[in-house]
Each structure stands twice: as C-alpha cells, then as structure tokens.
Design a protein around this motif. Sequence first.
Motif, mmCIF file in Angstrom:
data_model
loop_
_atom_site.group_PDB
_atom_site.id
_atom_site.type_symbol
_atom_site.label_atom_id
_atom_site.label_comp_id
_atom_site.label_asym_id
_atom_site.label_seq_id
_atom_site.Cartn_x
_atom_site.Cartn_y
_atom_site.Cartn_z
ATOM 1 N N ALA A 15 -39.395 1.214 -0.847
ATOM 2 C CA ALA A 15 -39.118 -0.204 -1.052
ATOM 3 C C ALA A 15 -38.793 -0.484 -2.515
ATOM 4 N N ALA A 16 -39.500 0.169 -3.420
ATOM 5 C CA ALA A 16 -39.238 -0.022 -4.846
ATOM 6 C C ALA A 16 -37.846 0.489 -5.213
ATOM 7 N N ALA A 17 -37.448 1.608 -4.641
ATOM 8 C CA ALA A 17 -36.115 2.149 -4.912
ATOM 9 C C ALA A 17 -35.035 1.204 -4.389
ATOM 10 N N MET A 18 -35.266 0.636 -3.216
ATOM 11 C CA MET A 18 -34.294 -0.310 -2.652
ATOM 12 C C MET A 18 -34.220 -1.581 -3.482
ATOM 13 N N ALA A 19 -35.367 -2.039 -3.979
ATOM 14 C CA ALA A 19 -35.376 -3.241 -4.822
ATOM 15 C C ALA A 19 -34.614 -2.993 -6.116
ATOM 16 N N ALA A 20 -34.729 -1.786 -6.654
ATOM 17 C CA ALA A 20 -34.003 -1.454 -7.879
ATOM 18 C C ALA A 20 -32.501 -1.466 -7.624
ATOM 19 N N ILE A 21 -32.084 -0.983 -6.458
ATOM 20 C CA ILE A 21 -30.662 -1.009 -6.099
ATOM 21 C C ILE A 21 -30.179 -2.439 -5.966
ATOM 22 N N THR A 22 -30.985 -3.282 -5.317
ATOM 23 C CA THR A 22 -30.630 -4.693 -5.160
ATOM 24 C C THR A 22 -30.463 -5.366 -6.518
ATOM 25 N N ASP A 23 -31.412 -5.125 -7.420
ATOM 26 C CA ASP A 23 -31.339 -5.729 -8.756
ATOM 27 C C ASP A 23 -30.103 -5.244 -9.509
ATOM 28 N N ALA A 24 -29.799 -3.963 -9.391
ATOM 29 C CA ALA A 24 -28.643 -3.409 -10.100
ATOM 30 C C ALA A 24 -27.346 -4.012 -9.568
ATOM 31 N N ARG A 25 -27.250 -4.170 -8.265
ATOM 32 C CA ARG A 25 -26.036 -4.756 -7.689
ATOM 33 C C ARG A 25 -25.866 -6.200 -8.135
ATOM 34 N N GLU A 26 -26.940 -6.971 -8.083
ATOM 35 C CA GLU A 26 -26.843 -8.377 -8.459
ATOM 36 C C GLU A 26 -26.489 -8.543 -9.934
ATOM 37 N N ALA A 27 -26.923 -7.603 -10.773
ATOM 38 C CA ALA A 27 -26.673 -7.718 -12.206
ATOM 39 C C ALA A 27 -25.272 -7.267 -12.593
ATOM 40 N N THR A 28 -24.665 -6.389 -11.784
ATOM 41 C CA THR A 28 -23.416 -5.762 -12.223
ATOM 42 C C THR A 28 -22.231 -6.009 -11.298
ATOM 43 N N GLN A 29 -22.436 -6.601 -10.118
ATOM 44 C CA GLN A 29 -21.340 -6.774 -9.163
ATOM 45 C C GLN A 29 -21.263 -8.234 -8.691
ATOM 46 N N PRO A 30 -20.059 -8.726 -8.411
ATOM 47 C CA PRO A 30 -19.908 -10.126 -7.974
ATOM 48 C C PRO A 30 -20.188 -10.284 -6.484
ATOM 49 N N ILE A 31 -21.411 -9.942 -6.076
ATOM 50 C CA ILE A 31 -21.712 -9.863 -4.646
ATOM 51 C C ILE A 31 -21.783 -11.231 -3.978
ATOM 52 N N LYS A 32 -21.852 -12.305 -4.769
ATOM 53 C CA LYS A 32 -21.894 -13.639 -4.168
ATOM 54 C C LYS A 32 -20.508 -14.273 -4.099
ATOM 55 N N SER A 33 -19.488 -13.514 -4.496
ATOM 56 C CA SER A 33 -18.101 -13.982 -4.408
ATOM 57 C C SER A 33 -17.446 -13.430 -3.153
ATOM 58 N N ARG A 34 -16.269 -13.968 -2.834
ATOM 59 C CA ARG A 34 -15.467 -13.417 -1.743
ATOM 60 C C ARG A 34 -14.753 -12.184 -2.282
ATOM 61 N N THR A 35 -15.295 -11.035 -1.988
ATOM 62 C CA THR A 35 -14.785 -9.800 -2.555
ATOM 63 C C THR A 35 -14.721 -8.734 -1.480
ATOM 64 N N GLY A 36 -14.267 -7.550 -1.854
ATOM 65 C CA GLY A 36 -14.138 -6.470 -0.883
ATOM 66 C C GLY A 36 -14.801 -5.196 -1.347
#
Length: 293
Positions: A192-213
């Motif tokens: 779970a900690a590893a998955m949370a770290a992945i989630t945090d990294a994606r939110e910090a570095t990728q526009p995941i809340k935009s309409r993207t591909g």
Amino acid sequence: MPDLRGRLTANAPLAPLTWFRVGGPAQVLFVPEDEDDLAYALARLPVDIPVTMIGLGSNLIVRDGGVPGVVIRLGRGFSEIVVEEGHRIRAGSAVPDVKVARAAQDAGIAGLAFYRGIPGAIGGALRMNGGAYGGETKDVLIEARGVDRAGRLHVFSNTDMQFTYRHCGVADDVIFTSALFQGRAGDPAEIAAAMAAITDAREATQPIKSRTGGSTFKNPPGHKAWQLVDAAGCRGLVVGDAQVSELHCNFLINRGDATAADIETLGETVRRRVQETSGVMLDWEIKRIGIPA
C-alpha cells in the motif's frame, strides 16, 4: 447472428469513451457478453468488415471522421478478478490496471504495484507491454487468453507474447480476453505504501486531472522523450485547443474544445521539431484510429 447476446449500437459516439473526449462515431459498436459471445461474433462477421478494438480509451485518439466497420469494447463479462494459489491473480482484460494492483495489495501479493501507475485496462497492458515505475507486464505475465479474427481461442505463454518495449508481437487481430499474473508474497502495508508513493509521484509530475492520453511518445533508446520535447522548445506549444502539457511535456492535453485533428497535428508538429533539433524521430505511443473528418 441469431444467438448473439452482446449489445450492438449503430453510429455510436466514441468521444465519451476516450480520455481526450474527442473523435467521431463508430459505424457499429459491439459490446460482447463474454468470451464465447465475442468468438461467436468474430467467426460470423464477414472478413471484409474491419474490426477495431478499444479499451478504456486512456491511450487513444479517435479521429474526427469516426471508425468504419465494427468497434469492439469489452464490458462486464471481462471484468472479473480472481486471486489464485501461488500468489497469482487472474484478471479479465477489461479490468482497470489499478484494480489489479489493489486486488494484489489486498491479497498480500507483491510485484504488481506498478499497475497503479498505468491509466488503462489489462487488455491494453497486454497489447503494449504496459509498464511504469520500474515494472512491465512482461515481468509478471504467465499467460494470456485471446480470440482471433476468425473466432478461434488461443492461450499465449509469456514467450508467445514476444514482448519488447511498449510492444507485443501477437497478431494485431487477436483480442485479449484475460491474463494470469505471477506475484510473490508481500506485506499489504508495504505494498500500500508503494502504491501511495506512485500515486503521489503521478499527481506531482503528470497532468492526470486534464483531458489527456498518457505518455504521447515512446522513449527512444538512450533518451527520454519528454527531455527531447522540452529541448525542442515545445513545452506549452498549442495547436487549436490542444496543448503540450507544461507540467510534463510528453503529455498532450485537450484544453476543452480541441478536435482530434488538433491533437494529432500538435503531436506531429512536436515530432518534426524534435527531429530538427536532435535528429531523433519520436514514435507515437498513443494509438490513433479512424479517419479524418
């Protein structure tokens, strides 16, 4: 096809089924009930009718003119996850990658947490050797099931899949229906900690809340695609209402009113500029289907 059990829709809008929210309709959209229903339909569909497979639409541009022939999208009949003995998980190809990661975490199975960072479904992960954050599908797959254009069922070993970087060597006409993955014993809290770290990294570095591909271009050997795009001066570049993300310049985004043509033209502009500045021709990672308006 008198015994067909799935759902057929004529002139079905595809834009709502993609993360970019662009593109024209499918001439026919078919959602099969299960693997047998898919095989039944393919075996009886005339060979001159084109068939196109789509998944969650997270790595896809549907062109504005739509997609001729039959577009197949797998639904609830391909959404089962089963935890098996020996730290294994069997998942239908319509299951989102993140759900496989969560099921593994709940079962104390390590080795599949990287799927938390892939915004797609298992079918796409099989077709593209999906990977992120240090893991790839080729590292954990035991076997995959699929149905070919003639309606014949196949079981593919890991070797049969002929995996390379973001590529699977199985014939393009095969539609994957499920996969069996091998993990190892792990502590649920650590996973779970590893998955949370992945989630945090994606939110910090990728526009995941935009309409993207997702990632637009494959990383060329010895290079990072985003660095080449940035060095070519393309960060923030705009065509129509499509833009190269300023947060992560290997992502294209629809700012609201982009067409598929805007997005694809932007991508081709980036490819040209990168080649001019670095000599490297980027390859698309995003799949593009259909015909122009």
